[in-house]
Design a protein around this motif. Structure first.
Motif, PDB file in Angstrom:
ATOM      1  N   PHE A   1       0.678  -0.958   0.200  1.00 52.59           N
ATOM      2  CA  PHE A   1       0.132   0.224  -0.213  1.00 52.59           C
ATOM      3  C   PHE A   1       1.115   1.297  -0.037  1.00 52.59           C
ATOM      4  CE2 PHE A   1      -3.046  -3.274   1.902  1.00 52.59           C
ATOM      5  CZ  PHE A   1      -4.252  -2.306   1.436  1.00 52.59           C
ATOM      6  N   ILE A   2       0.411   2.167  -0.923  1.00 57.20           N
ATOM      7  CA  ILE A   2       1.440   3.202  -1.151  1.00 57.20           C
ATOM      8  C   ILE A   2       0.282   4.251  -1.442  1.00 57.20           C
ATOM      9  CG2 ILE A   2       2.206   3.304  -2.754  1.00 57.20           C
ATOM     10  CD1 ILE A   2       4.599   4.886  -2.235  1.00 57.20           C
ATOM     11  N   ASN A   3       0.271   5.760  -0.621  1.00 56.86           N
ATOM     12  CA  ASN A   3      -0.094   7.182  -0.999  1.00 56.86           C
ATOM     13  C   ASN A   3       0.553   7.631  -2.330  1.00 56.86           C
ATOM     14  OD1 ASN A   3      -0.125   9.989  -1.499  1.00 56.86           O
ATOM     15  ND2 ASN A   3      -0.361  10.093   0.372  1.00 56.86           N
ATOM     16  N   TRP A   4       0.760   7.522  -3.186  1.00 57.44           N
ATOM     17  CA  TRP A   4       0.917   7.409  -4.469  1.00 57.44           C
ATOM     18  C   TRP A   4       1.610   8.777  -4.547  1.00 57.44           C
ATOM     19  CZ3 TRP A   4       1.170  10.831  -9.391  1.00 57.44           C
ATOM     20  CH2 TRP A   4       0.243  11.483  -9.735  1.00 57.44           C
ATOM     21  N   GLN A   5       0.606   9.827  -3.906  1.00 56.15           N
ATOM     22  CA  GLN A   5       1.914  11.537  -3.670  1.00 56.15           C
ATOM     23  C   GLN A   5       3.199  11.119  -3.417  1.00 56.15           C
ATOM     24  OE1 GLN A   5      -0.345  13.975  -4.950  1.00 56.15           O
ATOM     25  NE2 GLN A   5      -2.396  13.357  -4.356  1.00 56.15           N
ATOM     26  N   LYS A   6       3.726  10.083  -3.114  1.00 57.50           N
ATOM     27  CA  LYS A   6       4.757   9.855  -2.285  1.00 57.50           C
ATOM     28  C   LYS A   6       5.717   9.440  -3.470  1.00 57.50           C
ATOM     29  CE  LYS A   6       4.348  10.018   2.114  1.00 57.50           C
ATOM     30  NZ  LYS A   6       4.493   9.571   3.952  1.00 57.50           N
ATOM     31  N   ILE A   7       5.133   9.500  -4.256  1.00 61.00           N
ATOM     32  CA  ILE A   7       6.507   8.134  -4.899  1.00 61.00           C
ATOM     33  C   ILE A   7       5.857   9.545  -6.645  1.00 61.00           C
ATOM     34  CG2 ILE A   7       7.041   6.231  -4.206  1.00 61.00           C
ATOM     35  CD1 ILE A   7       4.668   5.474  -6.380  1.00 61.00           C
ATOM     36  N   LYS A   8       5.587  10.788  -6.691  1.00 56.47           N
ATOM     37  CA  LYS A   8       5.226  11.965  -7.206  1.00 56.47           C
ATOM     38  C   LYS A   8       6.953  11.824  -7.413  1.00 56.47           C
ATOM     39  CE  LYS A   8       1.935  14.417  -7.316  1.00 56.47           C
ATOM     40  NZ  LYS A   8       0.825  16.144  -7.171  1.00 56.47           N
ATOM     41  N   SER A   9       7.724  12.782  -8.685  1.00 58.44           N
ATOM     42  CA  SER A   9       8.915  12.609  -8.446  1.00 58.44           C
ATOM     43  C   SER A   9       9.444  14.484  -7.945  1.00 58.44           C
ATOM     44  CB  SER A   9       9.391  13.392  -9.642  1.00 58.44           C
ATOM     45  OG  SER A   9       9.241  12.338 -10.944  1.00 58.44           O
ATOM     46  N   SER A  10       7.969  14.872  -7.980  1.00 55.69           N
ATOM     47  CA  SER A  10       8.134  16.569  -8.557  1.00 55.69           C
ATOM     48  C   SER A  10       8.113  16.889  -6.478  1.00 55.69           C
ATOM     49  CB  SER A  10       6.905  17.266  -8.547  1.00 55.69           C
ATOM     50  OG  SER A  10       5.410  16.638  -7.536  1.00 55.69           O
ATOM     51  N   THR A  11       7.643  15.638  -5.464  1.00 59.18           N
ATOM     52  CA  THR A  11       7.220  15.734  -3.686  1.00 59.18           C
ATOM     53  C   THR A  11       8.853  15.693  -3.606  1.00 59.18           C
ATOM     54  OG1 THR A  11       6.736  13.694  -3.494  1.00 59.18           O
ATOM     55  CG2 THR A  11       4.836  14.955  -3.877  1.00 59.18           C
ATOM     56  N   LYS A  12       9.256  16.074  -2.168  1.00 62.46           N
ATOM     57  CA  LYS A  12      10.489  15.504  -1.575  1.00 62.46           C
ATOM     58  C   LYS A  12      10.218  14.316  -0.632  1.00 62.46           C
ATOM     59  CE  LYS A  12      11.971  17.296   3.487  1.00 62.46           C
ATOM     60  NZ  LYS A  12      11.394  17.450   4.376  1.00 62.46           N
ATOM     61  N   GLU A  13       9.187  13.888  -0.693  1.00 66.88           N
ATOM     62  CA  GLU A  13       9.392  12.147  -0.548  1.00 66.88           C
ATOM     63  C   GLU A  13       9.735  11.266  -1.987  1.00 66.88           C
ATOM     64  OE1 GLU A  13       6.906  13.807   0.435  1.00 66.88           O
ATOM     65  OE2 GLU A  13       5.707  13.160   2.810  1.00 66.88           O
ATOM     66  N   GLY A  14       9.384  11.975  -2.915  1.00 68.82           N
ATOM     67  CA  GLY A  14       8.593  11.173  -4.259  1.00 68.82           C
ATOM     68  C   GLY A  14      10.483  11.663  -4.293  1.00 68.82           C
ATOM     69  N   ARG A  15      11.545  12.685  -4.286  1.00 68.59           N
ATOM     70  CA  ARG A  15      12.782  12.388  -4.742  1.00 68.59           C
ATOM     71  C   ARG A  15      13.203  11.352  -3.706  1.00 68.59           C
ATOM     72  NH1 ARG A  15      10.901  17.864  -5.728  1.00 68.59           N
ATOM     73  NH2 ARG A  15      11.901  18.624  -3.166  1.00 68.59           N
ATOM     74  N   LYS A  16      13.394  11.075  -2.725  1.00 72.00           N
ATOM     75  CA  LYS A  16      14.059  10.379  -1.513  1.00 72.00           C
ATOM     76  C   LYS A  16      13.702   9.072  -2.302  1.00 72.00           C
ATOM     77  CE  LYS A  16      13.675  12.298   2.751  1.00 72.00           C
ATOM     78  NZ  LYS A  16      12.471  12.305   4.298  1.00 72.00           N
TER      79      LYS A  16
END
Length: 434
Positions: free
Chosen positions: A113-128
């Protein structure tokens, strides 16, 4: 505690399995399987049972794992918890989330399960998660490595997109779908952007399973109708904008007391909840009225003697009294929020919605109405008022779109038809030909 599924839910599981297998057999990839079901029909439970069936099917012993995308932190936690409850704890489907990335890959029948906002390249978490760090081996981010290690084991991935109407194809699609390269994309939604064509379904380029609203109402899971009070109705009661706001709150406040009394008369420990959706541009109100809608609402409720701890607040920067708000007997009677609770959040005792119109771009949020559709005990009551949702808003009637609105279905009943005086019933004679 495995819940017993309603007949329409069992049928939906059967249809999902049938179409899933047909699409799988084509060996094509990224095939969409749209699962369209009204809010409150138990979509998560249906999908939970479907996944369980697929992992127990001896005819389909395929090495596969599931990725479950949600669109907010709350809804992914809620979905994961729902599945955990439904499966009665541990079972052959292992439920994972970001805390399990250290496992390095998905194993057979894992559900991640994942909140996909977290893996958008534009977000801080996404970059991580998507870019290389000191914890990754090569040029890939930890999430990308996780997916690729899963694929290296020849394990297929099925992508599940919850609340798929929010999936703006461009954003979600390209790089993520390319990376995941799923065999099938199961899209769960009450309001698909587009239904696949009959030709696509027949030619197995897509799948489509639909749950009919009438079946969900018939099973007692959701309310029979929603009654709306709109700007036109308000103008008859109050002229000024600020008076109209108070009127909305007052109508909702009084309706809550009425329904609370009706629950008590039935001997039920259910405290009806009023949802108050603030406009997104609450600051604009402050500029015009010297007081934000949030302050105005709180002042109104306090003036009515409502206790501070019976008012919950769910804003991005402020969360109060939310602990056990979903419980039927929670003492919280009012929830003030903006967007957070609009999709994917369940609180079946929510019965009344106050929706303030936005000044700058008045967009009616159909999704929010879904929050007052559920029945608190998944049955209808002998008091019709408790099988109805109530929407009080200063949007105009033509701006309001109710979920799956049928003509006239949601208008208050004001005309009754009766036979004119002096007309006797006519008995028609039937003749049967031998």
């Amino acid at each position: 505690k495995v819940q017993n599924l309603k007949t329409f839910q069992e049928e939906a599981v059967r249809q999902l399995r049938k179409q899933f297998l047909e699409l799988w057999k084509t060996t094509n990839r990224k095939l969409p399987l749209i699962f369209k079901a009204p809010t409150g029909s138990g979509k998560t439970v249906i999908v939970a049972q479907f996944m369980k069936d697929m992992s127990n099917d001896p005819q389909f012993d395929v090495d596969k794992a599931y990725l479950w995308f949600s669109f907010s932190e709350e809804s992914y936690i809620q979905s994961k918890d729902k599945l955990f409850d439904y499966y009665g704890g541990a079972n052959e489907l292992n439920l994972l989330d970001l805390n399990d990335l250290s496992k390095g890959k998905l194993e057979k029948n894992n559900v991640f399960f994942i909140n996909w906002q977290k893996i958008k390249s534009s977000t801080k978490e996404g970059r991580k998660l998507r870019n290389p760090t000191e914890f990754t081996y090569g040029d890939e981010g930890i999430f990308d490595e996780f997916i690729k290690s899963t694929q290296k084991d020849n394990r297929e991935i099925v992508l599940i997109i919850d609340e798929a109407h929010r999936d703006t194809d461009t954003e979600l699609a390209d790089d993520l779908i390319e990376l995941i390269n799923p065999r099938i994309i199961l899209k769960i939604t009450a309001t698909p952007k587009t239904d696949p064509s009959a030709s696509d379904v027949l030619q197995k380029r897509a799948g489509f399973v639909e749950v009919i609203r009438e079946d969900v109402i018939g099973a007692g899971l959701i309310k029979e109708k929603i009654i709306t009070q709109t700007k036109e109705d308000l103008e008859k009661l109050a002229k000024k904008e600020i008076e109209q706001d108070e009127k909305l709150l007052e109508l909702a406040f009084n309706k809550r007391l009425e329904t609370q009394k009706e629950y008590k008369e039935l001997g039920l420990e259910i405290n009806p909840l009023v949802l108050v959706q603030l406009p997104n541009d609450d600051q604009a109100w402050k500029e015009t009225l010297c007081k934000s809608k949030l302050e105005g609402t709180k002042d109104f409720l306090k003036g009515k003697g409502v206790d501070e701890q019976d008012i919950a607040i769910w804003l991005s920067d402020k969360k109060e009294n939310l602990e056990e708000i979903e419980e039927n007997d929670s003492s919280v009677s009012f929830l003030i929020f903006k967007q957070a609770a609009a999709t994917g959040w369940d609180c079946p005792r929510a019965l009344i919605l106050v929706m303030f119109r936005e000044i700058k771009s008045p967009v009616f949020h159909t999704q929010t109405v879904g929050r007052i559709l559920r029945m608190p005990e998944a049955i209808h009551y002998p008091k019709p008022d408790l099988n109805t949702g109530y929407l009080y808003t200063n949007y105009e009637r033509n701006q309001i779109q109710l979920p799956d609105n049928k003509l006239g279905r949601n208008k208050p009943f004001i005309f009754e038809s009766e036979r004119k005086g002096g007309i006797k019933p006519i008995i028609l004679q039937s003749t049967f030909m031998g």
